[in-house]
Design a protein around this motif. Sequence first.
Motif, mmCIF file in Angstrom:
data_model
loop_
_atom_site.group_PDB
_atom_site.id
_atom_site.type_symbol
_atom_site.label_atom_id
_atom_site.label_comp_id
_atom_site.label_asym_id
_atom_site.label_seq_id
_atom_site.Cartn_x
_atom_site.Cartn_y
_atom_site.Cartn_z
ATOM 1 N N MET A 1 0.874 -1.167 0.000
ATOM 2 C CA MET A 1 0.000 0.000 0.000
ATOM 3 C C MET A 1 0.915 1.222 0.000
ATOM 4 O O MET A 1 1.812 1.333 0.826
ATOM 5 C CB MET A 1 -0.912 0.006 1.226
ATOM 6 N N LEU A 2 0.696 2.112 -0.949
ATOM 7 C CA LEU A 2 1.591 3.242 -1.147
ATOM 8 C C LEU A 2 0.827 4.544 -0.997
ATOM 9 O O LEU A 2 -0.366 4.621 -1.291
ATOM 10 C CB LEU A 2 2.240 3.166 -2.534
ATOM 11 N N GLY A 3 1.541 5.590 -0.554
ATOM 12 C CA GLY A 3 0.893 6.864 -0.317
ATOM 13 C C GLY A 3 1.604 8.028 -0.982
ATOM 14 O O GLY A 3 2.457 7.860 -1.850
ATOM 15 N N THR A 4 1.250 9.223 -0.540
ATOM 16 C CA THR A 4 1.760 10.468 -1.110
ATOM 17 C C THR A 4 3.286 10.487 -1.195
ATOM 18 O O THR A 4 3.976 10.036 -0.283
ATOM 19 C CB THR A 4 1.271 11.651 -0.255
ATOM 20 N N ASN A 5 3.778 10.991 -2.322
ATOM 21 C CA ASN A 5 5.212 11.155 -2.608
ATOM 22 C C ASN A 5 5.928 9.844 -2.901
ATOM 23 O O ASN A 5 7.159 9.800 -2.858
ATOM 24 C CB ASN A 5 5.941 11.880 -1.469
ATOM 25 N N GLN A 6 5.180 8.794 -3.218
ATOM 26 C CA GLN A 6 5.813 7.526 -3.563
ATOM 27 C C GLN A 6 5.609 7.213 -5.052
ATOM 28 O O GLN A 6 4.596 7.571 -5.646
ATOM 29 C CB GLN A 6 5.264 6.386 -2.712
ATOM 30 N N PHE A 7 6.606 6.533 -5.634
ATOM 31 C CA PHE A 7 6.540 6.085 -7.023
ATOM 32 C C PHE A 7 6.043 4.640 -7.067
ATOM 33 O O PHE A 7 6.198 3.887 -6.112
ATOM 34 C CB PHE A 7 7.932 6.130 -7.673
#
Length: 223
Positions: free
Chosen positions: A67-73
């Motif tokens: 699970m990825l969030g803001t500012n991640q590629f």
Amino acid sequence: MALERQPSFDPKSFLTMVGEGRSIGEYRKDQIVFSQGDPADAVFYIQSGKVKVTVVSEQGKEAVVAMLGTNQFFGEGCLAGQAQRIATVAAMIDSVIVRLEKAAILRVIQQESAFSEMFIAHLLARAIRVEADLVDQLFNSSEKRLARMLLLLANFGKEEKPEPILAKISQETLADMIGTTRSRVSFFMNKFRKLGLIDYNGCIEVRSSLLNVVLHDEPHINT
């Protein structure tokens, strides 16, 4: 005559603007960004929001791998020769996501050291996270794995202020992510709540005291 000084390149500003090979899309909750098997031809950057990365086996079993969030590629596998997507990525909440075509991101990596440093830092952080996840699966109990996952999802240990975890994250999803059953997740969630380590208020609120569960009897690595 003094030469006019060129403004320094700002990767964050670059990622907020539409340009050649660079577009910005708004994704609604549950909307798919790309699907497993799609052509891998771009890298994505999350301006705001959260996404879920899932993989489906040949037998049809689905697993949540990140699970990825803001500012991640995400989607950077295309830069290493990946021809097709090996996972599906979908928005967990309304999200703003930048799409950088493969040629465009390769060009900016080559031309702008500030961007390449930012991107390398992302790749290193991702590699460290994957290694930590593997150690977690090999050595830690399901209770400890759940505590660690909750802390990660709430941004503990990052520069950003810890935030509540989305109610959208079900116990089934948490079970998939840590490799256990939903009933075990339910048991430990109730235990954490009774101990005052987490709270429910429309979403899961994680307290820093949950760190004690993770830090107690951490696996020892000989050096």
